[in-house]
Design a protein around this motif. Structure first.
Motif, mmCIF file in Angstrom:
data_model
loop_
_atom_site.group_PDB
_atom_site.id
_atom_site.type_symbol
_atom_site.label_atom_id
_atom_site.label_comp_id
_atom_site.label_asym_id
_atom_site.label_seq_id
_atom_site.Cartn_x
_atom_site.Cartn_y
_atom_site.Cartn_z
ATOM 1 N N ARG A 148 0.936 -1.267 -0.005
ATOM 2 C CA ARG A 148 0.083 -0.163 -0.074
ATOM 3 C C ARG A 148 0.857 1.127 -0.052
ATOM 4 N N GLU A 150 2.520 4.829 -1.851
ATOM 5 C CA GLU A 150 3.155 5.258 -2.923
ATOM 6 C C GLU A 150 4.449 5.658 -3.176
ATOM 7 N N GLY A 168 -0.467 -0.941 -4.238
ATOM 8 C CA GLY A 168 0.311 0.393 -4.259
ATOM 9 C C GLY A 168 0.831 0.635 -5.300
ATOM 10 N N THR A 169 1.483 1.918 -5.365
ATOM 11 C CA THR A 169 1.924 2.499 -6.615
ATOM 12 C C THR A 169 3.133 2.928 -6.392
ATOM 13 N N ARG A 186 -0.281 -7.499 -7.913
ATOM 14 C CA ARG A 186 -1.226 -6.361 -8.099
ATOM 15 C C ARG A 186 -0.395 -5.068 -8.005
ATOM 16 N N GLY A 187 -1.288 -3.885 -8.226
ATOM 17 C CA GLY A 187 -0.452 -2.627 -7.821
ATOM 18 C C GLY A 187 -0.226 -2.035 -9.303
ATOM 19 N N THR A 188 0.436 -0.955 -9.086
ATOM 20 C CA THR A 188 0.694 -0.101 -10.131
ATOM 21 C C THR A 188 2.196 0.494 -10.287
ATOM 22 N N PHE A 212 -9.261 8.345 -14.476
ATOM 23 C CA PHE A 212 -8.287 8.345 -13.343
ATOM 24 C C PHE A 212 -7.055 8.740 -13.563
ATOM 25 N N PHE A 216 -4.897 11.040 -11.153
ATOM 26 C CA PHE A 216 -3.654 10.490 -10.684
ATOM 27 C C PHE A 216 -2.618 11.513 -10.888
ATOM 28 N N ARG A 242 -0.387 -5.819 -18.304
ATOM 29 C CA ARG A 242 -0.784 -6.382 -16.770
ATOM 30 C C ARG A 242 0.117 -7.662 -16.748
ATOM 31 N N ILE A 250 -2.148 -9.548 -11.886
ATOM 32 C CA ILE A 250 -2.883 -8.686 -12.687
ATOM 33 C C ILE A 250 -2.456 -7.277 -12.353
ATOM 34 N N GLU A 252 -0.269 -3.604 -12.807
ATOM 35 C CA GLU A 252 -0.310 -2.705 -14.186
ATOM 36 C C GLU A 252 1.122 -2.250 -14.190
ATOM 37 N N TRP A 254 2.234 1.028 -16.395
ATOM 38 C CA TRP A 254 1.811 2.218 -17.295
ATOM 39 C C TRP A 254 3.173 2.953 -18.040
#
Lengths: 257, 337
Positions: A148, A150, A168-169, A186-188, A212, A216, A242, A250, A252, A254
């Protein structure tokens, strides 16, 4: 009125320091003298005053603050389990900065070592909340097992960024090393500099269509954290892949199209 | 509803209050009475979309069948249109206010309506319109918290830290639900708070046409004011009600004292030259917002058609026994003039 504590590293002291026992919330009730007498049991049980010049004062800040000055490249585990308030490092910081943090903010003006926001010891969860910003570059395993919060890295990141990320990111303005997002579930991860992802681990990139993006990127504090990245440029097209499919993840990634 | 009853003139005939009223706006008599309103629970949501047309479709669906808590569950309407600069995601939007008699009802109705009316509408997104986390609004109405399950496991939760103007950090949780046009973005929940429902004023018209014009002028004026909605169709109702009925199953029924067709049959509140009556019902975030709306609405209505169109303006109450918020027309009109 909140308390601001400033620790300035003694220039004569170059040995590595483990400050994982140093918690901002536990320092707040102490006077300047008491803070100087705080012992660091994981570091040959020395007193903080032997390693840092200690200054404590009230300030107009809305949150309690801990400032680190001087050469802190050998200061490790800063912000371990940090949960409230702001930690600011005026220069570079060592390994495991923000490990297992759950809230608050940590800002590093310079570079950070390995395992930024990672787990320590036998823990299976790394950073679990809060905001960790590095204006320079970071070493390997940043965001390892992150769950969790950033992480913002204005410069480059080393190998195994966001490995085993759970959520989290992580945002990186510069380049990243090998094994990006290995075993990410998961997460970005947001990359300012495109990379070639491994086809058997990440899906082919598709164009993002979501409001989003505006939420963001259009944050004033984000632009201040990553001043040269142009990430918030509204003309950007973002592509998302993904994965890591090797673990049925799954998450991400970017990248700018 | 209890009203001042017509008095008697020197010759013994009944004199309507409108002939004796000292308070007038553009010559239109205003009765010295009060509107009686009740405590309600309220929330505010923001709907955005790629363009104004989709946004308006979503808002119309969301606020449809939201006129009265008597049978709709909530009273809801668009509070104001928002420009892209005023919305969280930089797209055209609307702010919607919703009122219910209980927090539980609000927590049931909002996700149900959002799921069928906002989630389904192309390009939309849904955000909290009351800024503040649990520290500010401890009671929460679920949004994405309930709707996320539509994502069937592909939904993504994102907590975004924002820096408040005072330098403190606030984390807002969003849900990103994959849908056929991309993603439905929805804030996790929204706070709810205390508010007031049932403020009103009643327009006594010399014709249906004139009272319609007066009401439309009133609603146009009220639309510009923040923190208040008029949930009935066009902001106006013709079916002003009284409490109770001769039928045991009904707890509201027609207010015969204001029905022109029953003027000669029942104890009427209408003068002989009153041909049609319409009521503006107001829900607001606080006493001040409703008072401002009553003042603005009455002023606009009176100035639009004057005494040629309106016999007078009054308000509905229950003798002050049911609602603790009393909006005295003469006080509101005098203080804000």
């Amino acid at each position: 009125m909140m308390k601001t504590i400033t620790l300035t590293r003694n220039q004569t002291c170059e040995e590595p320091i483990d400050v994982s026992s140093l918690r901002l919330d536990q320092l707040l009730p102490l006077s300047e003298t008491e803070i100087a007498k705080v012992r660091l049991p994981s570091c040959r049980n020395v007193e903080l005053g032997e390693l840092f010049q200690v200054e404590s004062r009230s300030s107009e800040s809305a949150v309690p603050r801990l400032n680190l000055r001087g050469d802190c490249r050998g200061v490790h585990h800063l912000g371990h389990q940090h949960r409230e308030g702001a930690i600011h490092v005026a220069g570079d910081i060592g390994n495991y900065c923000g490990d297992c943090m759950t809230g608050g903010t940590i800002t590093v003006d310079g570079n950070a070592g390995d395992h930024l926001g990672g787990p320590t010891g036998t823990r299976s969860i790394g950073m679990n909340g809060g905001l960790l910003t590095v204006q320079g570059s970071v070493g390997d395993f940043a965001g390892h097992r992150m769950r969790r919060g950033e992480i913002r890295i204005a410069g480059n990141a080393g190998d195994s960024l966001a490995a085993w990320q759970v959520a989290g990111t992580v945002i990186v303005g510069g380049t990243v090393g090998r094994h990006l997002a290995y075993a990410m579930r998961r997460g970005t991860v947001v990359l300012g500099t495109p990379v070639q992802l491994t086809a058997n681990r990440f899906t082919a990139a598709v164009e993002m269509k979501t409001p989003f993006q505006h939420l963001f990127f259009h944050r004033s504090d984000l632009a201040n954290s990553l001043p040269d990245s142009n990430l918030a440029d509204s003309t950007n097209t973002w592509l998302v892949s993904r994965g890591d499919r090797a673990v049925n993840g799954i998450g991400e990634i970017w990248q700018r199209g | 509803m209890t009203q001042n009853m017509p008095g008697k003139g020197s010759s013994g005939e009944r004199v309507h209050w409108s002939e004796q009223s000292t308070l007038r706006v553009a010559g239109v008599p205003i009765q010295a009475t009060f509107a009686e309103a009740f405590d309600m629970k309220m929330t505010r949501i923001i709907v955005t979309a790629a363009d104004r047309e989709w946004c308006d479709h979503a808002a119309a669906a969301m606020t449809g069948f939201g006129t009265s808590v008597i049978a709709c569950g909530i009273e809801t309407a668009v509070e104001q249109e928002l420009s892209p600069e005023e919305t969280p995601d930089g797209r055209p939007g609307v702010a919607i206010l919703a009122f219910a008699v209980s927090g539980k009802e609000l927590e049931k109705q909002i996700p149900r309506r959002a799921g069928q009316c906002i989630l389904t509408c192309p390009t939309t997104a849904l955000y909290a319109g009351l800024p503040g986390d649990r520290k500010v609004y401890p009671n929460r109405v679920p949004l994405g918290k309930a709707l996320r399950y539509f994502g069937d496991g592909y939904q993504i939760s994102k907590q975004i830290p924002h820096t408040r103007p005072d330098g403190t950090q606030e984390t807002i949780r969003y849900w990103r639900v994959p849908v056929m046009d991309g993603e439905f973005v929805c804030q996790h929940d929204v706070g709810r708070t205390e508010a007031i429902g049932g403020g009103n004023f009643i327009l006594l018209g010399r014709s249906m046409q004139s009272v319609t014009l007066a009401c439309r002028a009133a609603i146009d004026a009220i639309k510009k004011l923040p923190g208040v909605i008029t949930p009935f169709p066009g902001g106006v109702t013709r079916s002003g009600s009284k409490v109770g009925s001769k039928y045991a199953a009904l707890f509201a029924s027609t207010n015969e004292a204001f029905c022109p067709n029953l003027r000669t049959l029942t104890e009427t509140q209408l003068s002989t030259d009153t041909k049609a009556v319409l009521e503006v019902v107001l829900d607001g975030v606080d006493f001040s917002s409703i008072s401002n709306a009553i003042h603005g609405g009455i002023t606009a209505a009176c100035e639009s058609v004057g005494t040629d169109g309106l016999v007078g303006i009054t308000a509905g109450n229950y003798g002050g026994k049911l609602g603790r918020h009393h909006f005295h027309l003469e006080q509101i009109m005098a203080e804000r003039s």
